[in-house]
Design a protein around this motif. Structure first.
Motif: not given
Length: 277
Positions: A74-80, A97-105, A131-135
Motif C-alpha cells: 500500500n505505497g510505491d514500489y521502487t526497485q534499484a 500458483g505464481f508470485d505476485q506483487l500487488n502495488v497500490m502506488g 499488479d499495478n493498481a495505480a493509474a
C-alpha cells in the motif's frame, strides 16, 4: 540490522523508516507491516505473504511468498539497479500458483527479474507478476528486458510486457518459438506450425527459418491434406532471409537477392489461397 531472520506474523507499526541492511525479513501469512518506508538494502531480503503499508525501496532481494505467494504494498514500489525480484511460476493462479506483487502506488523498475518455473505452461498462459493498481504507467524496466522482450526459462520462452493486464501491469506470457526447421507441411518445426505459433503469441512475432542443408527448400503446402496455410491473424514478420545462405538485394537496379524458401501451393486445393495475411 543483523544477519538473521526477523518474522512478522501480526502487526508491526511505526511511522519511520525500517532499514533491512542484511539478513532476512519474513512477512508471515496475514502479517501487516506499517511504516513510512521499508528500505531493503543490498544484502537484505524480504520473504513472505502479507501486507506492507509503506513505500518499498528494493536494493536487495524480494521473494514473494514462501512458495508462490503475494505481497500487497500500500505505497510505491521502487526497485534499484542492484535490486532483485525473484518470481516462482508453479501454476496459473496469482498468489498460489505464481508470485505476485500487488502495488497500490507508483511502480518504478530497474535491476534483475529472476524467474523460476515449476510446471509446463500452455502457450498463451499469462502471469501478472506486478499488479499495478495505480493509474500511472510502470516507470523503467528490468535490466535487459525492454517492453516486449522475450527470454527463456528452462525450455519455455516468455514475453514480458509492462503495459499488460489492464494497461499498466507487468505481465509474463508463455509463448512458442516460431522458427521453421523443416519443409514438412505440418507438425513441429513446419511453416504451418510457425504461423499457428505466431497467431497464438500476443503481439508482434518474427517467423524465422533454420532448415538444414544447402540450396533452396520447397514447402509443399497441403501435401498432408490440410489444404491452405492458416490465415495470419496477428502481427507477424516472415523473414525468409533468415535462412542460412539467403541474402537481401544490394543493387540499385535489378536484384542480386538470394531467396531459398519456396512455397508450392499445387497440393493446397483448387482456388485455395496459399497464404492469407
Amino acid at each position: 540490522g543483523g544477519t538473521g531472520t526477523s518474522a512478522i506474523t501480526l502487526v508491526l507499526n511505526t511511522s519511520g523508516t525500517i532499514d533491512v541492511p542484511s539478513g532476512r525479513l519474513l512477512l508471515g501469512s496475514g502479517g501487516t507491516f506499517q511504516a513510512g518506508l521499508l528500505d531493503i538494502q543490498s544484502g537484505g531480503v524480504l520473504n513472505g505473504t502479507g501486507t506492507i503499508n509503506a513505500d518499498v525501496n528494493n536494493a536487495g532481494t524480494i521473494n514473494p511468498g514462501l512458495s508462490p505467494g503475494a505481497i500487497t504494498i500500500n505505497g510505491d514500489y521502487t526497485q534499484a539497479a542492484v535490486g532483485v525480484l525473484n518470481v516462482e511460476l508453479n501454476g496459473t493462479a496469482p498468489g498460489t500458483g505464481f508470485d505476485q506483487l500487488n502495488v497500490m502506488g507508483l511502480v518504478s523498475l530497474s535491476g534483475v527479474l529472476n524467474t523460476s518455473l515449476g510446471f509446463t505452461p500452455a502457450v498463451g498462459n499469462t502471469f501478472r507478476i506486478i499488479d499495478n493498481a495505480a493509474a500511472n504507467a510502470v516507470s523503467g524496466i528490468f535490466t535487459g528486458l525492454p517492453n516486449g522482450a522475450t527470454f527463456t526459462v528452462a525450455t519455455t520462452p516468455f514475453r514480458v510486457r509492462y503495459d499488460g493486464g489492464d494497461g499498466n501491469d507487468v505481465v509474463l506470457a508463455a509463448i512458442c518459438d516460431p522458427v521453421v526447421t523443416n519443409t514438412n507441411d505440418s507438425g513441429p518445426g513446419s511453416f504451418r506450425a510457425g504461423i499457428d505459433c505466431a497467431n497464438a503469441n500476443p503481439g508482434l512475432d518474427t517467423i524465422t527459418f533454420a532448415i538444414p542443408g544447402a540450396g533452396a527448400h520447397t514447402i509443399d503446402v497441403g501435401s498432408t491434406g490440410l489444404g491452405a496455410l492458416p490465415t495470419v491473424t496477428d502481427a507477424v514478420i516472415i523473414n525468409g532471409y533468415s535462412q542460412s545462405g539467403a541474402s537481401v538485394n544490394t543493387l540499385a537496379s535489378g536484384t542480386n537477392a538470394v531467396l531459398l524458401i519456396e512455397l508450392n501451393g499445387t497440393s493446397a486445393g483448387l482456388n485455395a489461397n496459399g497464404l492469407t495475411i
